[in-house]
Design a protein around this motif. Sequence first.
Motif, mmCIF file in Angstrom:
data_model
loop_
_atom_site.group_PDB
_atom_site.id
_atom_site.type_symbol
_atom_site.label_atom_id
_atom_site.label_comp_id
_atom_site.label_asym_id
_atom_site.label_seq_id
_atom_site.Cartn_x
_atom_site.Cartn_y
_atom_site.Cartn_z
ATOM 1 N N VAL A 1 3.678 6.092 5.675
ATOM 2 C CA VAL A 1 5.213 6.215 5.706
ATOM 3 C C VAL A 1 5.993 6.221 4.628
ATOM 4 N N CYS A 2 5.338 5.861 3.298
ATOM 5 C CA CYS A 2 6.198 5.902 2.221
ATOM 6 C C CYS A 2 5.773 7.422 1.250
ATOM 7 N N GLY A 3 4.798 7.930 1.694
ATOM 8 C CA GLY A 3 3.940 9.323 1.121
ATOM 9 C C GLY A 3 5.037 10.305 1.650
ATOM 10 N N TYR B 1 0.832 -1.371 0.011
ATOM 11 C CA TYR B 1 -0.150 -0.091 0.035
ATOM 12 C C TYR B 1 0.774 1.301 0.073
ATOM 13 N N GLY B 2 2.088 1.197 0.428
ATOM 14 C CA GLY B 2 2.784 2.471 0.470
ATOM 15 C C GLY B 2 3.405 2.593 -1.175
ATOM 16 N N TRP C 1 10.480 10.612 -4.981
ATOM 17 C CA TRP C 1 10.068 9.402 -5.420
ATOM 18 C C TRP C 1 10.642 8.204 -5.026
ATOM 19 N N HIS C 2 11.879 7.859 -5.508
ATOM 20 C CA HIS C 2 12.480 6.729 -5.465
ATOM 21 C C HIS C 2 12.991 6.437 -4.104
ATOM 22 N N VAL C 3 13.011 7.405 -3.098
ATOM 23 C CA VAL C 3 13.144 7.133 -1.583
ATOM 24 C C VAL C 3 12.084 6.484 -1.101
ATOM 25 N N GLY C 4 10.777 6.984 -1.332
ATOM 26 C CA GLY C 4 9.490 6.188 -1.137
ATOM 27 C C GLY C 4 9.370 4.866 -1.570
#
Length: 460
Positions: free
Chosen positions: A194-196, A41-42, A204-207
């Motif tokens: 968390v990813c957002g 979901y992240g 983006w790529h860190v997420g």
Amino acid sequence: MATAPAASLSATGSEDRSFLGHPKGLAYLAFTEAWERLSFYGMSGLLLLYMIQRLLTPEVADGVLGFDRLRAGIEALTGPLSDQAFASQVFSLYSGLVYFTPVFGGLLADRLLGQRRAVVLGALLMVAGHGLMAFDASFLIALSLLIAGTGCLKGNISVQVGHLYQPDDEGRRTRAFAIFYGAINTGALLGPLVCGILAQVYGWHVGFGAAGALMLVALITYCTGWKHLPPDRKRQRGTVSSAPLTARDWRVIAALLFLSAIGILPCAAYYQEMNAGLLLIEASVDRGLFGWTIPTPSFNALDGLFCILAVPLLVSLWHRQAKHGREPGDIRKITIGYLIISGANLLMVIPAGWADNGATLGPIWPVMLYALNALGFIFYWPTLLALFSRAAPAQVNSTMMGVLFLSIFLGNLLVGTLAGLWETLSHASFFALHAALAFGAVLVMLLVARPVERLLAHPS
């Protein structure tokens, strides 16, 4: 009906009650799925905006392998699409296929790998897919690996939850699946947050990288609990899983296919809250909170929240009912869930009618919709998982679990089809239609309850 021998079940520790009154293996399976859903979901929460804001920009799009061919293929069916419409099509295709491929993951487990190795393979494919999301050029390869990996993992890890219990331990198995889905919804709630945040702050790529790291944690968790997991069930000579399907087995398979088909209707009524439901919130709900406007997509977090809250409530209720011999059977629980979802949509007819007349709605209405839908979902979906894991013949146990996930795929297709009526029907009629769909499933379940219960009962 072919089932695993009791000896193999007891070897998994089915009498172990060290985790909330359940086998320790449930803890490892639940936490594995929680980390996997955090990852899934992240990543999914970033996907649509990533395509629109970066991948489809002229300087990037030409470098994405296969992107132009995919667009040409989709537009051959739909006609020319804007970048946003094309991104939505890709997102919908990805979201649907992750519920389509578990059928093939189940076949792979039943016929060749067994459930445990299929889950490990799926996790490895997903880790690789998340890793490739760090590069724009490999975007479609990454999505393909994630789809294939989810197909190997999703149904097979659910099957293993059911295999922790003796075939006649219906109540504990159903409560175990409710706990399992509580873990899933914890991931669904926290993953996008968390990813957002990481994507917004660091890119983006860190997420996407964080999603990959979470998937790696899921794999490590699963392997750590290896000795507590149920043994594999696959077709091997001299085992129950290799025996030919009997006439009874085929009747059981037919009944399970029927139940999965009926489940498409309440599934569509439930998931519509995340499609047309958001359109109602965007257009007609007062989203102000202490001077701040709540983003419309954030309302979807309520689904995960209420599913988490519903799990201890229902597990406690069913446990108390079991002590007094009054716990409903699986078919009754499923029917109750469908009825609650029908009621949730019927309730929305009132505020939707006000919205048709231009009124602004209070946020309590979507909150109630999400709360009731979540309660209905926890009543019926974990119960269906438990029923399929127990009743499906051993020769096709994982495959039938994949078939059940296929009903979500078809339900989401129906969501999209029905959402096209949002602009032609009144909003009140739209929700009434969804209430009727779910209630139609209730009526069918009431009609078939007794013969299906007798057929799917564990033979003595």
